[in-house]
Design a protein around this motif. Structure first.
Motif, PDB file in Angstrom:
ATOM      1  N   ASP A 163       0.898  -1.182  -0.114  1.00 32.88           N
ATOM      2  CA  ASP A 163       0.012   0.204   0.000  1.00 32.88           C
ATOM      3  C   ASP A 163       0.825   1.196   0.174  1.00 32.88           C
ATOM      4  O   ASP A 163       0.387   2.347  -0.476  1.00 32.88           O
ATOM      5  CB  ASP A 163      -0.829  -0.189   0.985  1.00 32.88           C
ATOM      6  N   ASN A 164       1.885   1.372   0.518  1.00 33.21           N
ATOM      7  CA  ASN A 164       2.597   2.399   0.749  1.00 33.21           C
ATOM      8  C   ASN A 164       3.876   2.816   0.106  1.00 33.21           C
ATOM      9  O   ASN A 164       4.662   3.782   0.258  1.00 33.21           O
ATOM     10  CB  ASN A 164       3.171   2.420   2.349  1.00 33.21           C
ATOM     11  N   PHE A 165       4.001   2.118  -1.196  1.00 33.13           N
ATOM     12  CA  PHE A 165       5.224   2.527  -2.048  1.00 33.13           C
ATOM     13  C   PHE A 165       4.488   2.887  -3.376  1.00 33.13           C
ATOM     14  O   PHE A 165       3.559   2.066  -4.092  1.00 33.13           O
ATOM     15  CB  PHE A 165       6.154   1.122  -2.002  1.00 33.13           C
ATOM     16  N   VAL A 166       5.321   3.701  -4.228  1.00 32.99           N
ATOM     17  CA  VAL A 166       4.907   4.110  -5.458  1.00 32.99           C
ATOM     18  C   VAL A 166       6.265   4.769  -5.997  1.00 32.99           C
ATOM     19  O   VAL A 166       7.127   5.312  -5.492  1.00 32.99           O
ATOM     20  CB  VAL A 166       3.740   5.128  -5.484  1.00 32.99           C
ATOM     21  N   LYS A 167       6.299   4.573  -7.271  1.00 33.46           N
ATOM     22  CA  LYS A 167       7.769   4.999  -7.773  1.00 33.46           C
ATOM     23  C   LYS A 167       7.088   6.541  -8.420  1.00 33.46           C
ATOM     24  O   LYS A 167       5.930   6.614  -9.424  1.00 33.46           O
ATOM     25  CB  LYS A 167       8.067   4.290  -9.312  1.00 33.46           C
ATOM     26  N   SER A 168       7.679   7.618  -8.253  1.00 35.91           N
ATOM     27  CA  SER A 168       7.536   8.835  -8.493  1.00 35.91           C
ATOM     28  C   SER A 168       8.485   9.857  -9.028  1.00 35.91           C
ATOM     29  O   SER A 168       9.711   9.125  -9.290  1.00 35.91           O
ATOM     30  CB  SER A 168       6.786   9.512  -7.145  1.00 35.91           C
ATOM     31  N   SER A 169       8.474  10.915  -9.292  1.00 33.87           N
ATOM     32  CA  SER A 169       9.437  11.696  -9.828  1.00 33.87           C
ATOM     33  C   SER A 169      10.584  11.995  -8.609  1.00 33.87           C
ATOM     34  O   SER A 169      11.662  11.937  -9.031  1.00 33.87           O
ATOM     35  CB  SER A 169       8.909  13.144 -10.230  1.00 33.87           C
ATOM     36  N   PHE A 170      10.076  12.015  -7.590  1.00 38.06           N
ATOM     37  CA  PHE A 170      11.076  11.857  -6.243  1.00 38.06           C
ATOM     38  C   PHE A 170      12.194  10.535  -6.401  1.00 38.06           C
ATOM     39  O   PHE A 170      13.330  10.513  -6.359  1.00 38.06           O
ATOM     40  CB  PHE A 170      10.474  11.669  -4.988  1.00 38.06           C
ATOM     41  N   SER A 171      11.472   9.254  -6.779  1.00 36.41           N
ATOM     42  CA  SER A 171      12.306   8.194  -7.051  1.00 36.41           C
ATOM     43  C   SER A 171      13.176   8.293  -8.003  1.00 36.41           C
ATOM     44  O   SER A 171      14.483   7.975  -7.715  1.00 36.41           O
ATOM     45  CB  SER A 171      11.162   6.940  -7.295  1.00 36.41           C
ATOM     46  N   VAL A 172      12.869   9.090  -9.145  1.00 35.69           N
ATOM     47  CA  VAL A 172      14.044   9.019 -10.423  1.00 35.69           C
ATOM     48  C   VAL A 172      14.979  10.095  -9.726  1.00 35.69           C
ATOM     49  O   VAL A 172      16.162   9.631 -10.018  1.00 35.69           O
ATOM     50  CB  VAL A 172      13.086   9.627 -11.404  1.00 35.69           C
ATOM     51  N   ASP A 173      14.626  11.224  -9.279  1.00 32.33           N
ATOM     52  CA  ASP A 173      15.606  11.870  -9.170  1.00 32.33           C
ATOM     53  C   ASP A 173      16.628  11.438  -7.850  1.00 32.33           C
ATOM     54  O   ASP A 173      17.825  11.871  -7.873  1.00 32.33           O
ATOM     55  CB  ASP A 173      14.896  13.470  -8.427  1.00 32.33           C
ATOM     56  N   LEU A 174      16.010  10.744  -6.804  1.00 34.55           N
ATOM     57  CA  LEU A 174      16.828  10.410  -5.698  1.00 34.55           C
ATOM     58  C   LEU A 174      18.001   9.210  -6.397  1.00 34.55           C
ATOM     59  O   LEU A 174      19.054   9.354  -5.947  1.00 34.55           O
ATOM     60  CB  LEU A 174      15.996   9.520  -4.709  1.00 34.55           C
ATOM     61  N   TYR A 175      17.678   8.527  -7.218  1.00 28.71           N
ATOM     62  CA  TYR A 175      18.477   7.719  -7.785  1.00 28.71           C
ATOM     63  C   TYR A 175      19.406   8.229  -8.749  1.00 28.71           C
ATOM     64  O   TYR A 175      20.727   7.667  -8.777  1.00 28.71           O
ATOM     65  CB  TYR A 175      17.597   6.544  -8.718  1.00 28.71           C
ATOM     66  N   LYS A 176      19.122   9.441  -9.392  1.00 26.74           N
ATOM     67  CA  LYS A 176      20.144  10.084 -10.132  1.00 26.74           C
ATOM     68  C   LYS A 176      21.164  10.657  -8.993  1.00 26.74           C
ATOM     69  O   LYS A 176      22.426  10.628  -9.529  1.00 26.74           O
ATOM     70  CB  LYS A 176      19.253  11.410 -10.864  1.00 26.74           C
ATOM     71  N   GLN A 177      20.580  11.092  -8.044  1.00 28.04           N
ATOM     72  CA  GLN A 177      21.708  11.616  -6.977  1.00 28.04           C
ATOM     73  C   GLN A 177      22.560  10.475  -6.314  1.00 28.04           C
ATOM     74  O   GLN A 177      23.632  10.815  -6.119  1.00 28.04           O
ATOM     75  CB  GLN A 177      20.653  12.259  -5.624  1.00 28.04           C
ATOM     76  N   TYR A 178      21.865   9.181  -6.250  1.00 26.66           N
ATOM     77  CA  TYR A 178      22.717   8.092  -5.642  1.00 26.66           C
ATOM     78  C   TYR A 178      23.993   7.854  -6.712  1.00 26.66           C
ATOM     79  O   TYR A 178      25.035   7.711  -6.451  1.00 26.66           O
ATOM     80  CB  TYR A 178      22.005   6.664  -5.547  1.00 26.66           C
ATOM     81  N   LYS A 179      23.658   7.852  -7.733  1.00 24.00           N
ATOM     82  CA  LYS A 179      24.570   7.609  -9.100  1.00 24.00           C
ATOM     83  C   LYS A 179      25.547   8.802  -8.984  1.00 24.00           C
ATOM     84  O   LYS A 179      27.034   8.618  -9.249  1.00 24.00           O
ATOM     85  CB  LYS A 179      23.870   7.714 -10.499  1.00 24.00           C
ATOM     86  N   LYS A 180      25.098  10.281  -8.966  1.00 21.57           N
ATOM     87  CA  LYS A 180      26.098  11.099  -8.802  1.00 21.57           C
ATOM     88  C   LYS A 180      27.249  11.028  -7.765  1.00 21.57           C
ATOM     89  O   LYS A 180      28.358  11.390  -7.897  1.00 21.57           O
ATOM     90  CB  LYS A 180      25.239  12.472  -8.871  1.00 21.57           C
ATOM     91  N   HIS A 181      26.597  10.801  -6.502  1.00 18.47           N
ATOM     92  CA  HIS A 181      27.552  10.719  -5.546  1.00 18.47           C
ATOM     93  C   HIS A 181      28.254   9.467  -5.036  1.00 18.47           C
ATOM     94  O   HIS A 181      29.197   9.659  -4.438  1.00 18.47           O
ATOM     95  CB  HIS A 181      26.539  10.901  -3.975  1.00 18.47           C
ATOM     96  N   LEU A 182      27.859   8.326  -5.733  1.00 21.21           N
ATOM     97  CA  LEU A 182      28.538   7.332  -5.521  1.00 21.21           C
ATOM     98  C   LEU A 182      29.338   7.136  -6.843  1.00 21.21           C
ATOM     99  O   LEU A 182      30.733   6.422  -6.536  1.00 21.21           O
ATOM    100  CB  LEU A 182      27.502   6.027  -5.568  1.00 21.21           C
ATOM    101  N   GLY A 183      29.078   7.471  -8.048  1.00 22.06           N
ATOM    102  CA  GLY A 183      29.850   7.165  -9.170  1.00 22.06           C
ATOM    103  C   GLY A 183      29.264   5.806  -9.734  1.00 22.06           C
ATOM    104  O   GLY A 183      28.891   5.161  -8.933  1.00 22.06           O
ATOM    105  N   SER A 184      29.498   5.737 -11.260  1.00 22.18           N
ATOM    106  CA  SER A 184      28.987   4.629 -11.795  1.00 22.18           C
ATOM    107  C   SER A 184      29.359   3.181 -11.093  1.00 22.18           C
ATOM    108  O   SER A 184      28.203   2.515 -11.128  1.00 22.18           O
ATOM    109  CB  SER A 184      29.105   4.788 -13.408  1.00 22.18           C
TER     110      SER A 184
END
Length: 252
Positions: A163-184
Motif C-alpha cells: 500500500d505505501n510504495f510508489v515510483k514517482s519523480s522523487f524516486s527517479v531524482d533520488l536515484y540520479k543523486q545516488y549515481k552522482k554521489h557514488l559514481g557509476s
C-alpha cells in the motif's frame, strides 16, 4: 549498567558489523526512494543534497541506540523525535504515523534480511528479539498503531509493502543523486545489493532484475572475511569520504 539492548543479543551482533549495516543501508536507500512519504525527506533539501549522508545518519542513529546504556538510548530516541517535530513545525503539517511505522518496519526487516544474507538464518526467537528492540524505539517515539508481536508485524509489513510504495519523480531524482554521489561503479554495486535484498514489491517498482551477480560474489567475499581481507575489498567499493566512518561501524 542497564543497556537498551542486552549484551549477547543477536541485535548487537547484527548492528556490530559494518558489512551488515551497509546492506541495511542499501535496502533503506531503495525503500526511501519509493515510499509515498519521501516528499518529507525532500522538504528540508538534505536528502537530494547528500543522500548518502542522510541515509547513514538514519542507520547511525539506530546503531547508536542499539549500543547505548538505557537512559542514553532514550535520550537519543527523544532527539530523533525532536528533529522530526521541528520539520513538522517548519512545514506546518504532521508526518503521518504510517510514515514513521514504515521507517521502523524497514529497519526491522533489513536487520533480519542483511544478517541472514551475510551470516546465517535467524531463529524464531531471534527474529522476535529484533522486532522487540525496534518496537521499543517506536513506542518511545509515541508512534501509534504499532504491532504487538512479531507475527502482527509481519502481517502489517506485507500490507505496508503493498500500500505505501510508489515510483514517482522523487524516486527517479533520488536515484540520479545516488549515481552522482557514488559514481557509476559503486552505483552498480548498490543496485546489485538491492536486487539481492529488497522485497518483491520494491524490486518490481524499481524495475530491478530478479537475479543478482552477488549470488556468485558473496561466497568469495565471505571467504575474504575468513582471511581478514574483507576490509581491503570493502575499501575498494566505498567512497573515500565514508571509509573512516564505515570502518568505525565494526564493533565486534
Amino acid at each position: 549498567m542497564k543497556w537498551f539492548v542486552k549484551e549477547g543479543s543477536v541485535v548487537r551482533e547484527i548492528w556490530g558489523k559494518a558489512d551488515t549495516i551497509l546492506f541495511i543501508f542499501a535496502g533503506a536507500s531503495a525503500e526511501f526512494a519509493v515510499n509515498k512519504s519521501v516528499d518529507w525527506l525532500y522538504f528540508t533539501g538534505k536528502l537530494p543534497a547528500d543522500p548518502l549522508g542522510r541515509l547513514f545518519s538514519t542507520v547511525s542513529y539506530a546503531r547508536r541506540i542499539v549500543f547505548s546504556e538505557h537512559q542514553a538510548a532514550l535520550k537519543a530516541i527523544d532527539q530523533i523525535s525532536a528533529i522530526h517535530r521541528e520539520v513538522e513545525h517548519k512545514r506546518g503539517a504532521q508526518i503521518p504515523d504510517w510514515a514513521y511505522r514504515d521507517v521502523l518496519f524497514m529497519l526491522i526487516d533489513y536487520s533480519i534480511r542483511s544478517f541472514e544474507l551475510l551470516e546465517r538464518k535467524l531463529t524464531a526467537s531471534e527474529r522476535t528479539e529484533v522486532f522487540e528492540v525496534f518496537q521499543q524505539v517506536g513506542a518511545r517515539m509515541g508512534i501509534r498503531g504499532l504491532p504487538e508481536n512479531y507475527n502482527s508485524w509481519l502481517e502489517m509489513r506485507n500490507k505496508q509493502l503493498d500500500d505505501n510504495f510508489v515510483k514517482s519523480s522523487f524516486s527517479v531524482d533520488l536515484y540520479k543523486q545516488y549515481k552522482k554521489h557514488l559514481g557509476s561503479p559503486r552505483y552498480l554495486m548498490l543496485r546489485e545489493v538491492q536486487v539481492q535484498i529488497v522485497p518483491r514489491q520494491v524490486r518490481e517498482l524499481l524495475a530491478l532484475r530478479r537475479w543478482s551477480a552477488l549470488t556468485l560474489i558473496l561466497p568469495t567475499y565471505k571467504f575474504t572475511r575468513i582471511l581478514h581481507l574483507h576490509k581491503l575489498v570493502r575499501g575498494l567499493i566505498l567512497p573515500e569520504k565514508y571509509k573512516v566512518e564505515i570502518a568505525g561501524l565494526d564493533a565486534i
